[in-house]
Design a protein around this motif. Sequence first.
Motif, PDB file in Angstrom:
ATOM      1  N   LEU A 157     -20.221  76.829  85.854  1.00 56.54           N
ATOM      2  CA  LEU A 157     -19.463  77.076  87.076  1.00 56.54           C
ATOM      3  C   LEU A 157     -20.311  76.794  88.306  1.00 56.54           C
ATOM      4  O   LEU A 157     -19.859  76.143  89.255  1.00 56.54           O
ATOM      5  CB  LEU A 157     -18.950  78.511  87.099  1.00 56.54           C
ATOM      6  CG  LEU A 157     -17.925  78.868  86.012  1.00 56.54           C
ATOM      7  CD1 LEU A 157     -17.401  80.280  86.230  1.00 56.54           C
ATOM      8  CD2 LEU A 157     -16.781  77.876  85.997  1.00 56.54           C
ATOM      9  N   TYR A 161     -19.011  89.363  93.524  1.00 57.50           N
ATOM     10  CA  TYR A 161     -18.664  89.214  92.116  1.00 57.50           C
ATOM     11  C   TYR A 161     -17.574  90.194  91.692  1.00 57.50           C
ATOM     12  O   TYR A 161     -17.628  91.382  91.992  1.00 57.50           O
ATOM     13  CB  TYR A 161     -19.878  89.499  91.240  1.00 57.50           C
ATOM     14  CG  TYR A 161     -20.837  88.350  91.043  1.00 57.50           C
ATOM     15  CD1 TYR A 161     -21.355  88.079  89.784  1.00 57.50           C
ATOM     16  CD2 TYR A 161     -21.257  87.568  92.106  1.00 57.50           C
ATOM     17  CE1 TYR A 161     -22.260  87.044  89.589  1.00 57.50           C
ATOM     18  CE2 TYR A 161     -22.148  86.535  91.931  1.00 57.50           C
ATOM     19  CZ  TYR A 161     -22.651  86.270  90.674  1.00 57.50           C
ATOM     20  OH  TYR A 161     -23.535  85.246  90.492  1.00 57.50           O
ATOM     21  N   THR A 164     -16.703  83.650  81.715  1.00 56.59           N
ATOM     22  CA  THR A 164     -16.356  82.923  82.932  1.00 56.59           C
ATOM     23  C   THR A 164     -14.836  82.977  83.144  1.00 56.59           C
ATOM     24  O   THR A 164     -14.069  83.003  82.176  1.00 56.59           O
ATOM     25  CB  THR A 164     -16.849  81.470  82.876  1.00 56.59           C
ATOM     26  OG1 THR A 164     -16.370  80.854  81.669  1.00 56.59           O
ATOM     27  CG2 THR A 164     -18.369  81.419  82.875  1.00 56.59           C
ATOM     28  N   TYR A 201     -13.220  79.640  89.765  1.00 56.10           N
ATOM     29  CA  TYR A 201     -13.275  81.046  89.379  1.00 56.10           C
ATOM     30  C   TYR A 201     -11.892  81.676  89.249  1.00 56.10           C
ATOM     31  O   TYR A 201     -11.773  82.899  89.097  1.00 56.10           O
ATOM     32  CB  TYR A 201     -14.129  81.819  90.389  1.00 56.10           C
ATOM     33  CG  TYR A 201     -15.587  81.432  90.341  1.00 56.10           C
ATOM     34  CD1 TYR A 201     -16.466  82.094  89.493  1.00 56.10           C
ATOM     35  CD2 TYR A 201     -16.091  80.392  91.111  1.00 56.10           C
ATOM     36  CE1 TYR A 201     -17.809  81.738  89.419  1.00 56.10           C
ATOM     37  CE2 TYR A 201     -17.428  80.025  91.050  1.00 56.10           C
ATOM     38  CZ  TYR A 201     -18.283  80.704  90.203  1.00 56.10           C
ATOM     39  OH  TYR A 201     -19.614  80.346  90.128  1.00 56.10           O
TER      40      TYR A 201
END
Length: 553
Positions: A399, A521, A273, A331
């Motif tokens: 997350l 992503y 992460t 993020y």
Amino acid sequence: MTDEKKNSAHLNRRQALMMMGAAGAALMTPMAIGRDKAFAANADATGQLVLAFSQEPTVFNPLMPHIEVDEGLYYAVYDTLFDFDPDGEFFPILAAEVPTVANGGISADGLNWTLKLKEGVTWHDGTPFTAEDVKFSLELTVDPDFRSFRSTGYKLMQDITVVSDTELTWTMSEPFAPMAAILASTYIVPKHVFDGVEDKNATILNTAPIGTGPFKFKNRMAGDHIELEANADYHMDGPFLKTLIIKYVPDLNVMYTQFKSGDIDVIGLQYITPDHLAEAETLEGKEVKVAGTATFESIGLNMTRPQFQDKAVRQALYLAIDKTSIIDALYYGVPTPTETYMPQQSFYYNDSLPKHEFNIEKANAMLDEAGWEKGSDGIRTKDGVRLSFTNSTTAGNHLREQAQQFIQQTFAMIGVEMTIKNFPPAVMWGDYWMNSEFDSVVVGLNTLAGADPDTSDYFMSTMSPARGGSGQNTFAYQNPKVDELLTKGAQNFVPEERKAIYQEMQAVMREDLPFLPMFQYAVVKGWKDDVTGPTPNVNNRIDTWNVRDWART
């Protein structure tokens, strides 16, 4: 709202983290999990590799409905006819050569196909692999008695004929440009294991898969790991590992801790992460890389629910998501905001879509105008429908869980009640997802077949299992214009002309919002520095696309 006010509406990182409950010890405290005793049974430690996924592969027949993590197993156990490399070029696997117009494998009009296969390939149980297996696999996808993961493309194939053990032909009922890409994502299954089986949905493949791939299925400890062993008779170079362990670690903090400690050799889906990125890059003996993928994160909506029938509701919900704060605070700015399902690296990506705006005031005004009135409890209703719904995702993905808490609060600001209802991965991505039993989800999806832009399987009206179709349209989305564009795009073989079609489709879906796109992503991948082979590939769904090449030095 003025630009100044809009900018101040985004929270700073500390404020956002506080709202999201990031300080909660329950989310951040790692559990101590050591190696299983089963690992010690492998005599040659240097020939073993432990690959970790945060979700558990549970669907072992690759032609049945499945998600990306299942393909992490498929690439090791099964083979496709051919596949995409990182540059988007095909390379042969079970096929002796990739059929093209130039080599005579495809007729100039795209209707007649000839497929030549490798000689000497065997299934893991020693049975010879032949063209009969390919014919059976292709026909199984459209068998009305089989629960198929996809019918797109296959239903256009007619008169599949076995010419010899290593050659077969067929005719397409109409030209279909994505057909080669679909074949590249079609895992071939052994015909002989279906012999005498009454229910094709219940074969030995469901519990002990048999393929032609680089690794054989050895055993599974449900909820913990799958152990695979090298296929000594593999028809390509490799494998170069004696044992491959696919380890299931649902808590992403625990998975990272095990990677740090050395219990995990390669950290896969959902990867490291971003909150651990700075530390991970300093870890001794580890390779850590940020890589783009074709997967996008979104709030997916079940379009059969009355709460989401009004487009004004979907648009207001999108206005009430503070994507900037979520991406920056949770993020660390690693992923890229997006307005579409199409990866930004794609030739077909539409870069002119309207940019998302976080605007609570505008969202409230939109719902007021559409007739959604706030009740005494502050929740809006219209025609007896209450703007209240559940949102689900993978339990243990901290997350996503923190993002849910934040979105829950910003939705409340516009009179919407979102209740968080998360499940373990095997439950979340089983029938609950496949049969559209959810209200809304936080989900990451790669809707492409390799580098081809066709997404019929996910967005065509007829591909919704909840509406009686066979496909991956779990949003149960129906839009005649999207259907028209998908059909038109699939019949066109000219890239520039296809580009205009798929860019228009992205614009239609950006306006319609069957899902609320958040970001594409960019994931943090990691492996021990004595591991060679892992290679990012935006044209494939998961890391193990080339696991046949992985090795320990």
